[in-house]
Design a protein around this motif. Structure first.
Motif, PDB file in Angstrom:
ATOM      1  N   ILE A   1       0.750  -1.125  -0.180  1.00  0.00           N
ATOM      2  CA  ILE A   1      -0.177   0.112   0.176  1.00  0.00           C
ATOM      3  C   ILE A   1       0.874   1.298   0.028  1.00  0.00           C
ATOM      4  N   LEU A   2       0.599   2.163  -0.850  1.00  0.00           N
ATOM      5  CA  LEU A   2       1.404   3.265  -1.116  1.00  0.00           C
ATOM      6  C   LEU A   2       0.257   4.686  -0.940  1.00  0.00           C
ATOM      7  N   LEU A   3       0.761   5.488   0.076  1.00  0.00           N
ATOM      8  CA  LEU A   3      -0.426   6.498   0.193  1.00  0.00           C
ATOM      9  C   LEU A   3       0.282   8.037  -0.097  1.00  0.00           C
ATOM     10  N   ARG A   4      -0.550   8.765  -0.919  1.00  0.00           N
ATOM     11  CA  ARG A   4       0.002  10.149  -1.086  1.00  0.00           C
ATOM     12  C   ARG A   4      -0.477  10.817   0.009  1.00  0.00           C
ATOM     13  N   GLY A   5       0.223  12.198  -0.091  1.00  0.00           N
ATOM     14  CA  GLY A   5      -0.280  13.364   0.785  1.00  0.00           C
ATOM     15  C   GLY A   5      -1.143  14.253   0.358  1.00  0.00           C
ATOM     16  N   LEU A   6      -1.194  15.444   0.786  1.00  0.00           N
ATOM     17  CA  LEU A   6      -2.090  16.555   0.571  1.00  0.00           C
ATOM     18  C   LEU A   6      -2.614  16.573  -0.729  1.00  0.00           C
ATOM     19  N   MET A   7      -3.931  16.283  -0.870  1.00  0.00           N
ATOM     20  CA  MET A   7      -4.598  16.778  -2.095  1.00  0.00           C
ATOM     21  C   MET A   7      -4.412  15.797  -3.386  1.00  0.00           C
ATOM     22  N   ASP A   8      -3.337  14.976  -3.086  1.00  0.00           N
ATOM     23  CA  ASP A   8      -2.799  13.970  -4.178  1.00  0.00           C
ATOM     24  C   ASP A   8      -1.936  14.714  -5.388  1.00  0.00           C
ATOM     25  N   VAL A   9      -1.533  15.993  -4.790  1.00  0.00           N
ATOM     26  CA  VAL A   9      -0.670  16.876  -5.893  1.00  0.00           C
ATOM     27  C   VAL A   9       0.788  16.750  -5.409  1.00  0.00           C
ATOM     28  N   PHE A  10       1.019  16.481  -4.473  1.00  0.00           N
ATOM     29  CA  PHE A  10       2.605  16.503  -3.840  1.00  0.00           C
ATOM     30  C   PHE A  10       3.164  15.305  -3.910  1.00  0.00           C
ATOM     31  N   SER A  11       2.622  14.194  -4.180  1.00  0.00           N
ATOM     32  CA  SER A  11       3.319  12.895  -4.020  1.00  0.00           C
ATOM     33  C   SER A  11       3.152  11.972  -5.192  1.00  0.00           C
ATOM     34  N   TYR A  12       3.672  12.597  -6.345  1.00  0.00           N
ATOM     35  CA  TYR A  12       3.608  11.768  -7.579  1.00  0.00           C
ATOM     36  C   TYR A  12       4.706  10.685  -7.486  1.00  0.00           C
ATOM     37  N   GLY A  13       5.636  10.879  -6.474  1.00  0.00           N
ATOM     38  CA  GLY A  13       6.755   9.737  -6.297  1.00  0.00           C
ATOM     39  C   GLY A  13       5.921   8.537  -5.828  1.00  0.00           C
TER      40      GLY A  13
END
Length: 260
Positions: free
Chosen positions: A91-103
């Motif tokens: 499971i990989l979780l992005r951060g705020l608003m799904d816009v800063f965590s494309y990595g």
């Protein structure tokens, strides 16, 4: 700009409440810092070890799931086939608003290429995902290892998820956090936790050891890396490679049946 700042404050507050954190005003202020930082970043995808380039951000919808793709052609409807892979619920979780965590998307793709099944989601999804992992663990005699990876608020969320799993005695093989923003203890059910963070970027914090815990905790402070920041640490190829190496050590080859 006032409209965007107000939107960021609102979304940051909602995101913090959904993730179970206890510093909404701090996160809202941090959202403004990221907005300011992004104005000064020309190419946030060109981050990694000196001379290397990270994968370009993947296009996605908010909350989308990236499932592993079989290397062979998919089976016809009603038929099944077997494909090579590796054990693990990833499971990989992005951060705020799904816009800063494309990595997280880029790392998920690389893990798929190694045979792992992956899901890439927003950090607010962690309670639902935790319940599904608990159900899977209790419904099989041979549960696969659990790997949890997150960036920023997503990093906070994978620790919260681990704590929820600990309440149900579900072990976690590996947790990897990229610049978590709230100090927390390593949950006791986690075999190994690796925290990549920067103590001097205004965001990242170390993960605290839990007294008496047997978990292996590695806090890797990258404060001397001027080529990365809070908004790019999750995209660094050299860190992705380290994560993949760790996961391969903790997983096994497997043949999976895929239904058409």
């Amino acid at each position: 700009m006032k409209m965007w700042w107000g939107l960021l404050r609102t979304v940051a507050l909602a995101a913090t409440l959904l993730s179970g954190t206890d510093r909404p005003l701090g996160v809202a202020a941090q959202a403004g810092s990221v907005l300011h930082e992004l104005r000064n970043v020309d190419r946030i995808d060109e981050i990694g070890a000196p001379g290397s380039t990270a994968s370009a951000p993947a296009q996605h919808n908010s909350g989308a799931t990236a499932a592993s793709t079989p290397r062979s052609a998919p089976p016809a409807p009603g038929q099944t086939t077997t494909v090579s892979g590796r054990t693990g619920d990833v499971i990989l979780l992005r951060g705020l608003m799904d816009v800063f965590s494309y990595g997280m998307d880029a790392l998920g793709t690389r893990l798929q290429e190694k045979g792992f099944r992956t899901q890439v989601l927003n950090h607010s999804s962690w309670p639902k995902v935790a319940e599904e992992l608990i159900r899977r663990y209790k419904s099989t005699r041979s549960p696969e290892p659990v790997f949890l990876i997150g960036h920023s608020l997503g990093a906070d969320a994978v620790i919260l998820m681990s704590e929820r799993l600990a309440q149900q005695q579900v072990p976690v093989a590996l947790v990897v956090t990229f610049d978590p923003v709230h100090p927390r203890e390593a949950p006791p059910n986690v075999r190994r936790l690796i925290n990549f963070y920067q103590s001097n970027n205004g965001w990242g914090v170390a993960v605290r050891p839990r007294p008496g815990s047997k978990s292996i905790l590695v806090n890797n402070d990258l404060k001397d890396r001027t080529d990365i920041s809070h908004t790019t640490i999750d995209k660094a190829d050299f860190l992705h490679s380290r994560v993949i190496d760790e996961m391969i050590k903790l997983s096994k080859p497997i043949r999976r049946r895929i239904a058409g």
